[in-house]
Each structure stands twice: as structure tokens, then as C-alpha cells.
Design a protein around this motif. Structure first.
Motif, mmCIF file in Angstrom:
data_model
loop_
_atom_site.group_PDB
_atom_site.id
_atom_site.type_symbol
_atom_site.label_atom_id
_atom_site.label_comp_id
_atom_site.label_asym_id
_atom_site.label_seq_id
_atom_site.Cartn_x
_atom_site.Cartn_y
_atom_site.Cartn_z
ATOM 1 N N GLN A 172 53.328 46.924 41.319
ATOM 2 C CA GLN A 172 54.150 46.667 42.509
ATOM 3 C C GLN A 172 53.543 47.279 43.762
ATOM 4 N N ASP A 173 52.952 48.472 43.619
ATOM 5 C CA ASP A 173 52.363 49.114 44.795
ATOM 6 C C ASP A 173 51.204 48.289 45.342
ATOM 7 N N ALA A 174 50.343 47.814 44.459
ATOM 8 C CA ALA A 174 49.199 47.013 44.906
ATOM 9 C C ALA A 174 49.630 45.665 45.446
ATOM 10 N N ALA A 175 50.829 45.206 45.075
ATOM 11 C CA ALA A 175 51.328 43.900 45.510
ATOM 12 C C ALA A 175 52.044 43.930 46.847
ATOM 13 N N SER A 176 52.142 45.110 47.466
ATOM 14 C CA SER A 176 53.031 45.255 48.620
ATOM 15 C C SER A 176 52.575 44.486 49.857
ATOM 16 N N GLN A 177 51.307 44.064 49.919
ATOM 17 C CA GLN A 177 50.840 43.285 51.069
ATOM 18 C C GLN A 177 50.407 41.877 50.677
ATOM 19 N N LEU A 178 50.920 41.392 49.555
ATOM 20 C CA LEU A 178 50.595 40.032 49.129
ATOM 21 C C LEU A 178 51.226 39.000 50.045
ATOM 22 N N PRO A 179 50.526 37.880 50.278
ATOM 23 C CA PRO A 179 51.181 36.763 50.958
ATOM 24 C C PRO A 179 52.423 36.328 50.187
ATOM 25 N N GLY A 180 53.501 36.014 50.909
ATOM 26 C CA GLY A 180 54.769 35.686 50.274
ATOM 27 C C GLY A 180 54.698 34.569 49.262
ATOM 28 N N ARG A 181 53.874 33.562 49.536
ATOM 29 C CA ARG A 181 53.807 32.417 48.621
ATOM 30 C C ARG A 181 53.282 32.845 47.247
ATOM 31 N N LEU A 182 52.413 33.850 47.211
ATOM 32 C CA LEU A 182 51.874 34.302 45.932
ATOM 33 C C LEU A 182 52.917 35.099 45.149
ATOM 34 N N ILE A 183 53.736 35.854 45.841
ATOM 35 C CA ILE A 183 54.802 36.579 45.161
ATOM 36 C C ILE A 183 55.792 35.580 44.570
ATOM 37 N N GLU A 184 56.079 34.537 45.326
ATOM 38 C CA GLU A 184 57.041 33.541 44.862
ATOM 39 C C GLU A 184 56.507 32.794 43.633
#
Length: 270
Positions: free
Chosen positions: A250-262
Motif C-alpha cells: 500500500q505504501d508503494a502504491a500511494s502515488q499510482l495513477p487512479g486508473r491502475l488502482i481501479e
């Protein structure tokens, strides 16, 4: 055309290491069911070695025929063979020394005990890779690159500067074409002398798994998955032939583009 990245997000680094281990065991079993043998390219770093420890501790590890797995490395520090900072030394302590792997299937980079400089060690590794490729071709295995054996799963870590293996932003290594292995001088991360697969060699792999944990890596992950160029952001250039999988916490994911999180998975080892 190599595979577009997919993202799998995990709650923390411990669960991430366990997930990488579970995926690796499952994938090796599947590959061996298809072909009998399998090849893994290992990485170092806290998460990379943590995942190997998790494999060693997993009851499921016995499902793999470790006598039929070849191990290579993506990069190595050019140090004496027994130096504790070498990726191979750490990998042996974490996993390989606990498995019944024939010595001839463990393919370490040459050390500072064996070669006078990192370029000689690189030439030796390239030669051994080529010999392995020739053997596999003679056995009828279809290769992605005639200079390289088939890499079924290639593991990578990512630095806060977005380096992969020992390919650093803007340096000669990430720009290298027409070679499979290079010697590295002047690494911004100690030690300065290293040996590394090139991006061409890395991208010959069937599957590339990039394991990343920690807030300090979030910017690198975000840039790499937002479409940055590989010379500036080497991790952006890693693309497997069949799969490119980012396994992150989760920490490394904190600046992911929103579309990739979705569109990404969440905490799924399968």
C-alpha cells in the motif's frame, strides 16, 4: 509486443513477500507440469530476499521439483565471492542452501576473486547465457532471443530512483543496445562496480515481476506506471513477453495513477 503492466496491491511488505513466494511456487509447478524444467532470474534487496525466505518457510515449496529449476541473477555487486552484500550469497542463505538444487543449475555472476574487473565478469556471464541458450535450442525449446535461455519468471526490485537490476537513470547501462550483460562503473548506489543484465535481456523473459515495498518507492512506482521513459525511469521499461506484474504494498502504491488502482488486484496471490 511485450505485455502491458498489471498491478497487485498488498496491505504491507510482509504479506507482499508471502504473496510473491506463493505465486512463485504456483507458477513453477505449472511450468514444470508443462515442460519439466523451469528457469527463474533472482533479484536482491529486502523484498527480493524476503520473498525467498518465505519460499523456504512455505510447506508448499515441496510441490516444486527443485532439481529441475535453473537460477540466474539479474545483477550482482562486483565483490569477492563470499561477501555478504552479494545477491547470490544472500539468496543462498535465504533459500538455495535449503533446497536440493544441483550446483550446475545455480548460475552466479563471476566475482572479484575470479575476474580483474566487472567487464570481464559481464563477458563471462554473457557467454554462459549463450551456452545455455544453445543447449536449449538443441533440445527443441523455442527461444525469444537466441543469445539467452528461456527466462520463465524474472524478479526485479525497484529503487527509489526507479533503477532496476543495476540499470540506473540516465547512465550508460539503461541505454545499452545489442548486448545481454554489461559491467557497471560509477553506480550511484554502493558498491560502484556491478554486473547487470541489460534491458534487452530482461525483456526477453516470459514474465517479469516487479516487487516493491515502502513509501520511499512510491514516486518511482507512480512515474514508471504513468508512462515515463526508461532512460529517465528504468523501471518503466521492464516488460515481459507474456506478463508484466507489479507486486506492491500500500505504501508503494500511494502515488499510482487512479486508473491502475481501479483496475488492479488487491491482495491476491493467485
Amino acid at each position: 509486443m511485450n505485455a502491458e503492466p498489471k498491478v497487485s496491491i498488498h496491505p504491507d511488505s510482509g504479506l507482499l513477500a508471502a504473496s510473491v513466494a506463493a505465486r512463485l511456487v504456483t507458477r513453477l509447478v505449472d511450468i514444470q507440469n508443462e515442460r519439466g524444467t523451469a528457469t527463474v532470474v533472482l533479484t536482491g534487496g529486502t523484498l527480493g530476499i524476503g520473498a525467498l525466505k518465505a519460499v523456504a518457510e512455505s510447506p508448499a515449496r515441496s510441490a516444486v521439483d527443485w532439481k529441475s529449476v535453473d537460477f540466474w541473477w539479474g545483477d550482482e555487486r562486483f565483490l569477492p565471492a563470499a561477501h555478504e552484500d552479494r545477491n547470490a550469497v544472500q539468496a543462498r542463505a535465504a533459500l538455495l542452501d535449503h533446497l536440493d538444487v544441483p550446483a550446475e543449475r545455480i548460475h552466479e555472476f563471476g566475482s572479484a576473486d575470479q575476474f580483474s574487473n566487472q567487464d570481464e565478469a559481464a563477458a563471462d556471464y554473457a557467454s554462459r547465457l549463450s551456452q545455455a541458450a544453445e543447449k536449449e535450442a538443441a533440445e527443441g525449446l523455442e527461444l525469444r532471443d537466441p543469445r539467452l535461455p528461456r527466462f520463465d519468471v524474472l524478479l526485479l526490485g525497484v529503487g527509489p530512483d526507479a533503477h532496476i537490476a543495476s540499470l540506473f537513470p540516465e547512465m550508460a547501462g539503461i541505454r545499452t543496445k545489442g548486448a545481454t550483460v554489461i559491467g557497471v562503473t560509477g553506480s550511484p548506489k554502493p558498491p560502484p562496480e556491478r554486473v547487470s543484465l541489460t534491458l534487452e535481456a530482461i525483456n526477453s523473459a516470459e514474465e517479469i515481476w516487479l516487487g516493491v515495498a515502502g513509501q520511499d518507492k512510491a514516486g518511482a512506482v507512480g512515474l514508471a506506471l504513468a508512462g515515463a521513459g526508461p532512460v529517465q525511469v528504468p523501471a518503466a521499461g521492464a516488460r515481459g513477453k507474456r506478463k508484466t506484474l507489479w507486486l506492491i504494498d500500500q505504501d508503494a502504491a500511494s502515488q499510482l495513477p487512479g486508473r491502475l488502482i481501479e483496475n488492479g488486484e488487491t491482495d491476491s496471490p493467485g
